[in-house]
Design a protein around this motif. Structure first.
Motif, PDB file in Angstrom:
ATOM      1  N   SER A 294      25.480   2.255 -17.062  1.00  0.00           N
ATOM      2  CA  SER A 294      26.891   1.878 -17.106  1.00  0.00           C
ATOM      3  C   SER A 294      27.642   2.409 -15.902  1.00  0.00           C
ATOM      4  O   SER A 294      28.552   1.772 -15.383  1.00  0.00           O
TER       5      SER A 294
ATOM      6  N   GLN B 115      27.012  -0.004 -13.148  1.00  0.00           N
ATOM      7  CA  GLN B 115      27.789  -1.226 -13.330  1.00  0.00           C
ATOM      8  C   GLN B 115      29.237  -1.033 -12.908  1.00  0.00           C
ATOM      9  O   GLN B 115      29.844  -1.918 -12.300  1.00  0.00           O
ATOM     10  N   ASN B 116      29.803   0.145 -13.201  1.00  0.00           N
ATOM     11  CA  ASN B 116      31.180   0.427 -12.781  1.00  0.00           C
ATOM     12  C   ASN B 116      31.296   0.470 -11.267  1.00  0.00           C
ATOM     13  O   ASN B 116      32.260  -0.030 -10.694  1.00  0.00           O
TER      14      ASN B 116
ATOM     15  N   ASP C  12      29.323  -1.071  -9.144  1.00  0.00           N
ATOM     16  CA  ASP C  12      29.173  -2.440  -8.670  1.00  0.00           C
ATOM     17  C   ASP C  12      30.480  -3.209  -8.780  1.00  0.00           C
ATOM     18  O   ASP C  12      30.828  -4.006  -7.912  1.00  0.00           O
ATOM     19  N   ALA C  13      31.230  -2.992  -9.852  1.00  0.00           N
ATOM     20  CA  ALA C  13      32.493  -3.701 -10.066  1.00  0.00           C
ATOM     21  C   ALA C  13      33.535  -3.333  -9.021  1.00  0.00           C
ATOM     22  O   ALA C  13      34.463  -4.103  -8.776  1.00  0.00           O
ATOM     23  N   GLU C  14      33.394  -2.164  -8.396  1.00  0.00           N
ATOM     24  CA  GLU C  14      34.356  -1.722  -7.385  1.00  0.00           C
ATOM     25  C   GLU C  14      34.065  -2.321  -6.007  1.00  0.00           C
ATOM     26  O   GLU C  14      34.891  -2.255  -5.112  1.00  0.00           O
TER      27      GLU C  14
ATOM     28  N   PRO D 106      33.958  -5.164  -3.459  1.00  0.00           N
ATOM     29  CA  PRO D 106      34.612  -6.479  -3.404  1.00  0.00           C
ATOM     30  C   PRO D 106      33.636  -7.603  -3.087  1.00  0.00           C
ATOM     31  O   PRO D 106      32.611  -7.395  -2.446  1.00  0.00           O
TER      32      PRO D 106
END
Length: 198
Positions: A5, A8-9, A11-13, A15
């Protein structure tokens, strides 16, 4: 929090550029759409076509679409030219089979230049941190240069007089005149078959 997790966080940051909103490449056309499409047909029939063996006919078609090509130039089959009106080649130069001029900006080739098989010259890149807009810079190849097979020449580069570029070299900076430039030499990594004595 699990490592998965957390990853994943992170990766979400990172752009991601929405390519559907990227400025199109049409800004490099410099000709009406009809001319660009017509060139695509003529390129396929007379320039890229491996069955069309006449260098003279290939050059006539390129000149018809605005290419500036000098006298006694050899232009082999299977070549590609993105925009002939941005191609300039001096006298007595040789363009080898499969050379690709991806010239969204101008490419200037001096006299007595040899560009060997499968080499790729590209003047375009993208604003990769902003919006992937097209960025173009010209290529200048001075007289007497030999670009050997399967080289890649990037936009903004000047290759100096009588320089020699070794096979499969990527040129991303200016090259001084009378220089031999090449990629790292090959090295022995091991043997293919193990020794039967060991």
């Amino acid at each position: 929090m699990s490592n998965e997790s957390t990853g994943q966080n992170l990766d979400a940051e990172v752009p991601v550029i929405d390519l559907s909103r990227a400025p199109g490449e049409h800004q490099a056309w410099d000709r009406p759409k009809l001319v660009v499409y017509l060139w695509g047909v003529f390129e396929l029939l007379f320039v890229t076509n491996a069955w069309q063996i006449s260098s003279g006919l290939r050059i006539k078609v390129l000149r018809m679409f605005g290419a500036e090509i000098g006298e006694n130039v050899v232009f082999r089959p299977r070549t590609r030219v993105k925009f002939p009106w941005k191609l300039h080649i001096g006298d007595r130069s040789w363009i080898g089979e499969g050379v690709w001029f991806h010239n969204q900006d101008h490419i200037y080739v001096g006299h007595d230049v040899s560009i060997s098989q499968e080499s790729f010259l590209t003047t375009g890149s993208h604003a990769h941190r902003r919006d992937m807009a097209l960025i173009t810079r010209p290529i200048h190849i001075e007289p007497g240069v030999w670009i050997t097979s399967r080289c890649m020449i990037l936009g903004g580069v000047t290759i100096g007089r009588s320089a020699l570029i070794g096979p499969s070299t990527v040129v991303n900076q200016d090259v001084e005149p009378n220089t031999i430039l090449g990629s790292a030499p090959c090295v022995k990594l091991g043997t293919r078959f193990p020794s039967r004595n060991g």
